[in-house]
Design a protein around this motif. Sequence first.
Motif, PDB file in Angstrom:
ATOM      1  N   LEU A   1      26.148  17.747 -60.784  1.00 45.58           N
ATOM      2  CA  LEU A   1      24.876  18.107 -60.179  1.00 45.58           C
ATOM      3  C   LEU A   1      24.002  16.886 -59.932  1.00 45.58           C
ATOM      4  O   LEU A   1      23.238  16.853 -58.963  1.00 45.58           O
ATOM      5  CB  LEU A   1      24.142  19.121 -61.063  1.00 45.58           C
ATOM      6  N   ASN A   2      24.084  15.874 -60.782  1.00 43.11           N
ATOM      7  CA  ASN A   2      23.289  14.669 -60.534  1.00 43.11           C
ATOM      8  C   ASN A   2      23.773  13.939 -59.280  1.00 43.11           C
ATOM      9  O   ASN A   2      22.953  13.424 -58.498  1.00 43.11           O
ATOM     10  CB  ASN A   2      23.320  13.740 -61.748  1.00 43.11           C
ATOM     11  N   ILE A   3      25.084  13.922 -59.049  1.00 44.27           N
ATOM     12  CA  ILE A   3      25.612  13.321 -57.827  1.00 44.27           C
ATOM     13  C   ILE A   3      25.176  14.124 -56.603  1.00 44.27           C
ATOM     14  O   ILE A   3      24.824  13.557 -55.564  1.00 44.27           O
ATOM     15  CB  ILE A   3      27.147  13.202 -57.898  1.00 44.27           C
ATOM     16  N   ALA A   4      25.171  15.435 -56.726  1.00 46.83           N
ATOM     17  CA  ALA A   4      24.710  16.287 -55.626  1.00 46.83           C
ATOM     18  C   ALA A   4      23.268  15.965 -55.258  1.00 46.83           C
ATOM     19  O   ALA A   4      22.910  15.905 -54.060  1.00 46.83           O
ATOM     20  CB  ALA A   4      24.855  17.756 -56.008  1.00 46.83           C
ATOM     21  N   LEU A   5      22.420  15.742 -56.241  1.00 43.51           N
ATOM     22  CA  LEU A   5      21.017  15.422 -55.980  1.00 43.51           C
ATOM     23  C   LEU A   5      20.872  14.040 -55.356  1.00 43.51           C
ATOM     24  O   LEU A   5      19.978  13.818 -54.526  1.00 43.51           O
ATOM     25  CB  LEU A   5      20.208  15.510 -57.274  1.00 43.51           C
ATOM     26  N   ILE A   6      21.734  13.113 -55.726  1.00 42.23           N
ATOM     27  CA  ILE A   6      21.691  11.774 -55.135  1.00 42.23           C
ATOM     28  C   ILE A   6      22.075  11.811 -53.661  1.00 42.23           C
ATOM     29  O   ILE A   6      21.459  11.157 -52.818  1.00 42.23           O
ATOM     30  CB  ILE A   6      22.630  10.819 -55.904  1.00 42.23           C
ATOM     31  N   LEU A   7      23.098  12.608 -53.320  1.00 47.25           N
ATOM     32  CA  LEU A   7      23.670  12.590 -51.972  1.00 47.25           C
ATOM     33  C   LEU A   7      23.144  13.682 -51.045  1.00 47.25           C
ATOM     34  O   LEU A   7      23.352  13.613 -49.835  1.00 47.25           O
ATOM     35  CB  LEU A   7      25.196  12.725 -52.064  1.00 47.25           C
ATOM     36  N   GLY A   8      22.472  14.673 -51.605  1.00 46.95           N
ATOM     37  CA  GLY A   8      22.144  15.875 -50.844  1.00 46.95           C
ATOM     38  C   GLY A   8      21.307  15.671 -49.601  1.00 46.95           C
ATOM     39  O   GLY A   8      21.417  16.444 -48.636  1.00 46.95           O
ATOM     40  N   ALA A   9      20.451  14.649 -49.577  1.00 39.05           N
ATOM     41  CA  ALA A   9      19.556  14.448 -48.434  1.00 39.05           C
ATOM     42  C   ALA A   9      20.102  13.462 -47.406  1.00 39.05           C
ATOM     43  O   ALA A   9      19.456  13.209 -46.389  1.00 39.05           O
ATOM     44  CB  ALA A   9      18.192  13.970 -48.927  1.00 39.05           C
ATOM     45  N   ASP A  10      21.297  12.911 -47.641  1.00 39.45           N
ATOM     46  CA  ASP A  10      21.861  11.923 -46.721  1.00 39.45           C
ATOM     47  C   ASP A  10      22.393  12.621 -45.472  1.00 39.45           C
ATOM     48  O   ASP A  10      23.297  13.465 -45.563  1.00 39.45           O
ATOM     49  CB  ASP A  10      22.989  11.154 -47.414  1.00 39.45           C
ATOM     50  N   PRO A  11      21.878  12.283 -44.281  1.00 38.10           N
ATOM     51  CA  PRO A  11      22.292  12.987 -43.058  1.00 38.10           C
ATOM     52  C   PRO A  11      23.741  12.739 -42.659  1.00 38.10           C
ATOM     53  O   PRO A  11      24.322  13.505 -41.894  1.00 38.10           O
ATOM     54  CB  PRO A  11      21.330  12.440 -41.988  1.00 38.10           C
ATOM     55  N   GLY A  12      24.343  11.665 -43.180  1.00 35.16           N
ATOM     56  CA  GLY A  12      25.732  11.365 -42.825  1.00 35.16           C
ATOM     57  C   GLY A  12      26.744  12.009 -43.740  1.00 35.16           C
ATOM     58  O   GLY A  12      27.948  11.826 -43.556  1.00 35.16           O
ATOM     59  N   ILE A  13      26.253  12.766 -44.739  1.00 40.07           N
ATOM     60  CA  ILE A  13      27.156  13.354 -45.736  1.00 40.07           C
ATOM     61  C   ILE A  13      27.066  14.867 -45.720  1.00 40.07           C
ATOM     62  O   ILE A  13      25.978  15.442 -45.820  1.00 40.07           O
ATOM     63  CB  ILE A  13      26.823  12.830 -47.159  1.00 40.07           C
ATOM     64  N   ASN A  14      28.224  15.506 -45.579  1.00 44.08           N
ATOM     65  CA  ASN A  14      28.325  16.949 -45.748  1.00 44.08           C
ATOM     66  C   ASN A  14      28.682  17.195 -47.208  1.00 44.08           C
ATOM     67  O   ASN A  14      29.797  16.915 -47.639  1.00 44.08           O
ATOM     68  CB  ASN A  14      29.411  17.514 -44.821  1.00 44.08           C
ATOM     69  N   LEU A  15      27.733  17.710 -47.976  1.00 42.20           N
ATOM     70  CA  LEU A  15      27.897  17.839 -49.417  1.00 42.20           C
ATOM     71  C   LEU A  15      28.328  19.251 -49.802  1.00 42.20           C
ATOM     72  O   LEU A  15      27.738  20.240 -49.351  1.00 42.20           O
ATOM     73  CB  LEU A  15      26.586  17.503 -50.128  1.00 42.20           C
ATOM     74  N   VAL A  16      29.346  19.339 -50.647  1.00 45.97           N
ATOM     75  CA  VAL A  16      29.845  20.623 -51.152  1.00 45.97           C
ATOM     76  C   VAL A  16      29.880  20.542 -52.682  1.00 45.97           C
ATOM     77  O   VAL A  16      30.405  19.589 -53.245  1.00 45.97           O
ATOM     78  CB  VAL A  16      31.262  20.930 -50.618  1.00 45.97           C
TER      79      VAL A  16
END
Length: 254
Positions: free
Chosen positions: A124-139
């Motif tokens: 979940l901490n990685i999800a919060l780090i990456l979640g707002a990056d427009p170049g990343i589709n986060l799952v």
Amino acid sequence: MLPVQRREKILELIKEDGHAKVLQLAKIFKVTEVTIRQDLEKLEKEGFVEREHGGAYLKNVGAQVKNISLLNQDHLDEKASIARKALEYINDGDTIIFDSGSTTTEIARLLHGYKNLTVITNALNIALILGADPGINLVVTGGEFKAPTLSLTGQKAADFFDKLHVDKLFLATAGISLKSGLTYPSISDIVVKRAMIEAADHVYLVADSSKIGKNAFASLGALSLIDFLITDSKINEKDKSLLKDHEIKLIIAS
């Protein structure tokens, strides 16, 4: 196993899962419940855990979760160098899995400027780090929450990877040895990590050199499960030779 060694393993397990039950620990270590209660009492006196009816939980874990911080903050310079090296193996358009862990978290902190990157994680901490990056589709997977590692685990997390296919997995570990292979403090994570490995074309184990030669409680399997080991430059020559002799592909971060 000597009492002091058993208590070390018990503490490793509680640091990983956040809590443990007396009955569960007695079965794992094949000792009486009375012995486990004595172990937990000693760990409580030493300030590591707080006992509750039927078990114990990690001290101050609530504050750590509220701050979204990982418990393991050792060897951060080495982990940062490993993270920088790992970026060289991530390309635009990749579909990748990030396992939970302090080293994979360091990779996530540096992961920006990519295009059409799909990241799957149980952290979940990685999800919060990456979640707002427009170049990343986060799952993000489902599963049972583990407070100390800010991760999702168990069979539901493992089932998420069924029939998935990804390019690369960046896998964490607690211990690396030729005899025991890849080892972890928590049994619940093993099924998740196996499912991640099954889903990935290429498996990159990211681990600082202090993990080499160490053994944790639960074994994932032989080192042949991984394709590459990315570690830091503090790895000694003996370990380098042993790993290379066993056809482990070493990538050493400077």
